[in-house]
Motif scaffolding. Structure first.
Motif, PDB file in Angstrom:
ATOM      1  N   ASP A  77       0.766  -1.219  -0.123  1.00 55.40           N
ATOM      2  CA  ASP A  77      -0.020   0.006  -0.107  1.00 55.40           C
ATOM      3  C   ASP A  77       0.942   1.248  -0.169  1.00 55.40           C
ATOM      4  N   ARG A  78       1.014   1.895  -1.338  1.00 60.28           N
ATOM      5  CA  ARG A  78       2.103   2.955  -1.289  1.00 60.28           C
ATOM      6  C   ARG A  78       1.494   4.138  -0.568  1.00 60.28           C
ATOM      7  N   ASN A  79       0.050   4.153  -0.597  1.00 62.36           N
ATOM      8  CA  ASN A  79      -0.482   5.259   0.183  1.00 62.36           C
ATOM      9  C   ASN A  79      -0.115   5.322   1.736  1.00 62.36           C
ATOM     10  N   LEU A  80      -0.089   3.980   2.219  1.00 69.47           N
ATOM     11  CA  LEU A  80       0.079   3.907   3.644  1.00 69.47           C
ATOM     12  C   LEU A  80       1.504   4.213   3.648  1.00 69.47           C
ATOM     13  N   ALA A  81       2.335   3.503   3.051  1.00 69.72           N
ATOM     14  CA  ALA A  81       3.823   3.876   3.138  1.00 69.72           C
ATOM     15  C   ALA A  81       4.153   5.450   3.206  1.00 69.72           C
ATOM     16  N   ARG A  82       3.551   6.057   2.342  1.00 68.12           N
ATOM     17  CA  ARG A  82       3.722   7.545   2.295  1.00 68.12           C
ATOM     18  C   ARG A  82       3.147   8.302   3.544  1.00 68.12           C
ATOM     19  N   GLN A  83       1.976   7.805   4.269  1.00 71.96           N
ATOM     20  CA  GLN A  83       1.397   8.478   5.391  1.00 71.96           C
ATOM     21  C   GLN A  83       2.558   8.090   6.462  1.00 71.96           C
ATOM     22  N   LEU A  84       3.093   6.946   6.463  1.00 73.23           N
ATOM     23  CA  LEU A  84       3.978   6.718   7.569  1.00 73.23           C
ATOM     24  C   LEU A  84       5.063   7.659   7.531  1.00 73.23           C
ATOM     25  N   MET A  85       5.625   7.838   6.085  1.00 74.59           N
ATOM     26  CA  MET A  85       6.681   8.801   6.125  1.00 74.59           C
ATOM     27  C   MET A  85       6.482  10.064   6.453  1.00 74.59           C
ATOM     28  N   PHE A  86       5.373  10.522   5.973  1.00 72.75           N
ATOM     29  CA  PHE A  86       5.168  12.236   6.105  1.00 72.75           C
ATOM     30  C   PHE A  86       4.803  12.258   7.544  1.00 72.75           C
ATOM     31  N   TYR A  88       6.022  10.939  10.163  1.00 70.94           N
ATOM     32  CA  TYR A  88       7.225  10.979  10.951  1.00 70.94           C
ATOM     33  C   TYR A  88       7.822  12.438  10.729  1.00 70.94           C
ATOM     34  N   ASN A  89       8.205  12.883   9.513  1.00 70.21           N
ATOM     35  CA  ASN A  89       8.748  14.081   9.050  1.00 70.21           C
ATOM     36  C   ASN A  89       8.724  14.479   7.843  1.00 70.21           C
ATOM     37  N   VAL A  90       7.932  15.409   7.285  1.00 73.94           N
ATOM     38  CA  VAL A  90       8.157  15.775   5.898  1.00 73.94           C
ATOM     39  C   VAL A  90       9.426  15.908   5.206  1.00 73.94           C
TER      40      VAL A  90
END
Length: 124
Positions: A77-86, A88-90
């Motif tokens: 789930d690329r969207n979930l991966a992005r959410q996890l990354m953002f 944390y710290n954009v």
């Protein structure tokens, strides 16, 4: 005088380091594609050598369980991966780190089911 290395490739050096040490730290210039591509390409060899955990400083430790589910789930789930990354710290939400997550997920899809999955431990 030139120095002759016994290693033909950096991957040989890394695999040898894990034969001698339980923990090996790789310093990388953040978000440099070639550095992260090296780590991604090493995942199968590292796993075969018994290395099942990659640790990285990018990510919130409270999201570890969600990341574990992402990396071992049936789909990535690329969207979930992005959410996890953002979340944390954009400033550190680089594509290269998302690609590393996906590479771990891909490896986990193809690994022998009697072996432990590859994991990424965040915010060590």
């Amino acid at each position: 005088m030139t120095h002759q290395s016994i290693f033909n490739h950096p991957k040989d050096y890394l695999l040898q380091a894990f034969k001698q040490h339980d923990v090996v730290l790789l310093a990388e210039d953040h978000a440099v594609k070639t550095h992260l591509d090296f780590v991604k390409d090493m995942i199968p060899d590292l796993h075969a050598a018994g290395v099942t955990y990659l640790a990285m400083e990018f990510g919130a430790s409270e999201d570890q369980d969600i990341l574990n589910q992402l990396l071992t789930g049936k789909t990535f789930d690329r969207n979930l991966a992005r959410q996890l990354m953002f979340r944390y710290n954009v400033r550190w939400a680089y594509q290269e780190y998302l690609d590393l997550y996906e590479a771990v997920w891909r490896f986990n899809q193809s690994r022998h089911k009697n072996t432990p999955p590859c994991s990424v431990t965040i915010n060590i």
